[in-house]
Design a protein around this motif. Structure first.
Motif, mmCIF file in Angstrom:
data_model
loop_
_atom_site.group_PDB
_atom_site.id
_atom_site.type_symbol
_atom_site.label_atom_id
_atom_site.label_comp_id
_atom_site.label_asym_id
_atom_site.label_seq_id
_atom_site.Cartn_x
_atom_site.Cartn_y
_atom_site.Cartn_z
ATOM 1 N N LEU A 1 0.857 -1.180 0.000
ATOM 2 C CA LEU A 1 0.000 0.000 0.000
ATOM 3 C C LEU A 1 0.896 1.234 0.000
ATOM 4 N N ARG A 2 0.369 2.310 -0.542
ATOM 5 C CA ARG A 2 1.084 3.582 -0.511
ATOM 6 C C ARG A 2 0.191 4.619 0.164
ATOM 7 N N LEU A 3 0.624 5.099 1.308
ATOM 8 C CA LEU A 3 -0.110 6.135 2.029
ATOM 9 C C LEU A 3 0.404 7.510 1.627
ATOM 10 N N SER A 4 -0.502 8.469 1.596
ATOM 11 C CA SER A 4 -0.130 9.852 1.310
ATOM 12 C C SER A 4 -0.627 10.760 2.415
ATOM 13 N N CYS A 5 0.149 11.776 2.680
ATOM 14 C CA CYS A 5 -0.200 12.813 3.654
ATOM 15 C C CYS A 5 -0.152 14.133 2.900
ATOM 16 N N ALA A 6 -1.315 14.727 2.686
ATOM 17 C CA ALA A 6 -1.403 15.975 1.940
ATOM 18 C C ALA A 6 -1.636 17.135 2.891
ATOM 19 N N SER B 1 -2.468 21.294 3.621
ATOM 20 C CA SER B 1 -3.110 22.502 3.113
ATOM 21 C C SER B 1 -3.065 23.558 4.203
ATOM 22 N N GLY B 2 -3.288 24.805 3.799
ATOM 23 C CA GLY B 2 -3.303 25.885 4.767
ATOM 24 C C GLY B 2 -1.937 26.491 5.032
ATOM 25 N N SER B 3 -0.882 25.736 4.764
ATOM 26 C CA SER B 3 0.476 26.219 4.968
ATOM 27 C C SER B 3 1.423 25.264 4.262
ATOM 28 N N THR B 4 2.688 25.606 4.258
ATOM 29 C CA THR B 4 3.666 24.758 3.598
ATOM 30 C C THR B 4 4.291 23.763 4.565
ATOM 31 N N LEU B 5 4.658 22.589 4.018
ATOM 32 C CA LEU B 5 5.347 21.587 4.816
ATOM 33 C C LEU B 5 6.848 21.815 4.872
ATOM 34 N N ASP B 6 7.326 22.801 4.107
ATOM 35 C CA ASP B 6 8.759 22.980 3.901
ATOM 36 C C ASP B 6 9.583 23.012 5.184
ATOM 37 N N TYR B 7 9.011 23.555 6.259
ATOM 38 C CA TYR B 7 9.798 23.765 7.461
ATOM 39 C C TYR B 7 9.560 22.712 8.537
ATOM 40 N N TYR B 8 8.790 21.675 8.170
ATOM 41 C CA TYR B 8 8.437 20.656 9.156
ATOM 42 C C TYR B 8 9.045 19.303 8.807
ATOM 43 N N ALA B 9 9.484 18.620 9.844
ATOM 44 C CA ALA B 9 9.683 17.192 9.703
ATOM 45 C C ALA B 9 8.292 16.550 9.703
ATOM 46 N N ILE B 10 8.170 15.437 8.998
ATOM 47 C CA ILE B 10 6.897 14.723 8.931
ATOM 48 C C ILE B 10 7.118 13.289 9.372
ATOM 49 N N GLY B 11 6.203 12.805 10.175
ATOM 50 C CA GLY B 11 6.302 11.425 10.636
ATOM 51 C C GLY B 11 5.027 10.664 10.363
ATOM 52 N N TRP B 12 5.183 9.369 10.219
ATOM 53 C CA TRP B 12 4.050 8.438 10.152
ATOM 54 C C TRP B 12 4.014 7.656 11.461
ATOM 55 N N ARG C 1 9.154 12.567 0.458
ATOM 56 C CA ARG C 1 8.374 13.798 0.474
ATOM 57 C C ARG C 1 8.600 14.564 -0.816
ATOM 58 N N ASP C 2 7.574 15.323 -1.199
ATOM 59 C CA ASP C 2 7.636 16.207 -2.360
ATOM 60 C C ASP C 2 7.153 17.569 -1.876
ATOM 61 N N ASN C 3 8.086 18.408 -1.515
ATOM 62 C CA ASN C 3 7.708 19.708 -0.958
ATOM 63 C C ASN C 3 6.994 20.581 -1.987
ATOM 64 N N ALA C 4 7.287 20.385 -3.250
ATOM 65 C CA ALA C 4 6.603 21.163 -4.289
ATOM 66 C C ALA C 4 5.116 20.830 -4.318
ATOM 67 N N LYS C 5 4.784 19.575 -3.999
ATOM 68 C CA LYS C 5 3.383 19.141 -3.991
ATOM 69 C C LYS C 5 2.794 19.143 -2.579
ATOM 70 N N ASN C 6 3.631 19.523 -1.604
ATOM 71 C CA ASN C 6 3.163 19.583 -0.216
ATOM 72 C C ASN C 6 2.628 18.232 0.275
ATOM 73 N N THR C 7 3.333 17.156 -0.110
ATOM 74 C CA THR C 7 2.889 15.818 0.281
ATOM 75 C C THR C 7 4.058 14.979 0.800
ATOM 76 N N VAL C 8 3.718 14.027 1.648
ATOM 77 C CA VAL C 8 4.661 13.025 2.135
ATOM 78 C C VAL C 8 4.012 11.671 1.937
#
Length: 130
Positions: free
Chosen positions: A18-23, A25-36, A72-79
């Motif tokens: 399976l491939r999970l996505s985290c999208a 909105s409202g702000s950019t993910l650029d400055y955040y680490a992201i975790g699952w 992650r794809d910061n241009a698409k704001n997704t992990v």
């Protein structure tokens, strides 16, 4: 206000993928680490994987190392979390979260306080069963 939405969960047989996505909105993910993270019924929430804000550093729980890949794809704001060779014990609700730093601690300790992470998604169910 950053908002996170997970998708991609479902029912899969053991050994499947399976491939999970985290999208975001409202702000950019650029400055955040992201975790699952994941939480199985009757168990505490645990860290599965995390990726630094630049994408240059990742960490994995020992239970998923070699099977899961975070990206992650910061241009698409997704992990994304690519999950291969799934096992029944991977069954859980999977959450993504945004926070300051991706470290080994994130994937080796249980989440005791949700507010220690800045933002959470609502979760997506992953069920691995034959």
């Amino acid at each position: 206000q950053l908002q996170l939405v997970e998708s991609g969960g479902g029912l899969v047989q053991p050994g499947g993928s399976l491939r999970l996505s985290c999208a975001a909105s409202g702000s950019t993910l650029d400055y955040y680490a992201i975790g699952w993270f994941r939480q199985a019924p009757g168990k505490e929430r645990e860290g599965v994987s995390c990726i630094s804000s630049s994408g240059g550093s990742t960490n994995y729980a020992d239970s998923v190392k070699g099977r899961f890949t975070i990206s992650r794809d910061n241009a698409k704001n997704t992990v994304s979390l690519q999950m291969n060779s799934l096992k029944p014990e991977d069954t859980a609700v999977y959450y993504c979260a945004a926070f300051a730093h991706c470290s080994r601690v994130v994937v080796t300790t249980l989440v005791k306080k949700l507010h220690e992470y800045d933002y959470w998604g609502q979760g997506t169910q992953v069920t691995v069963s034959s």
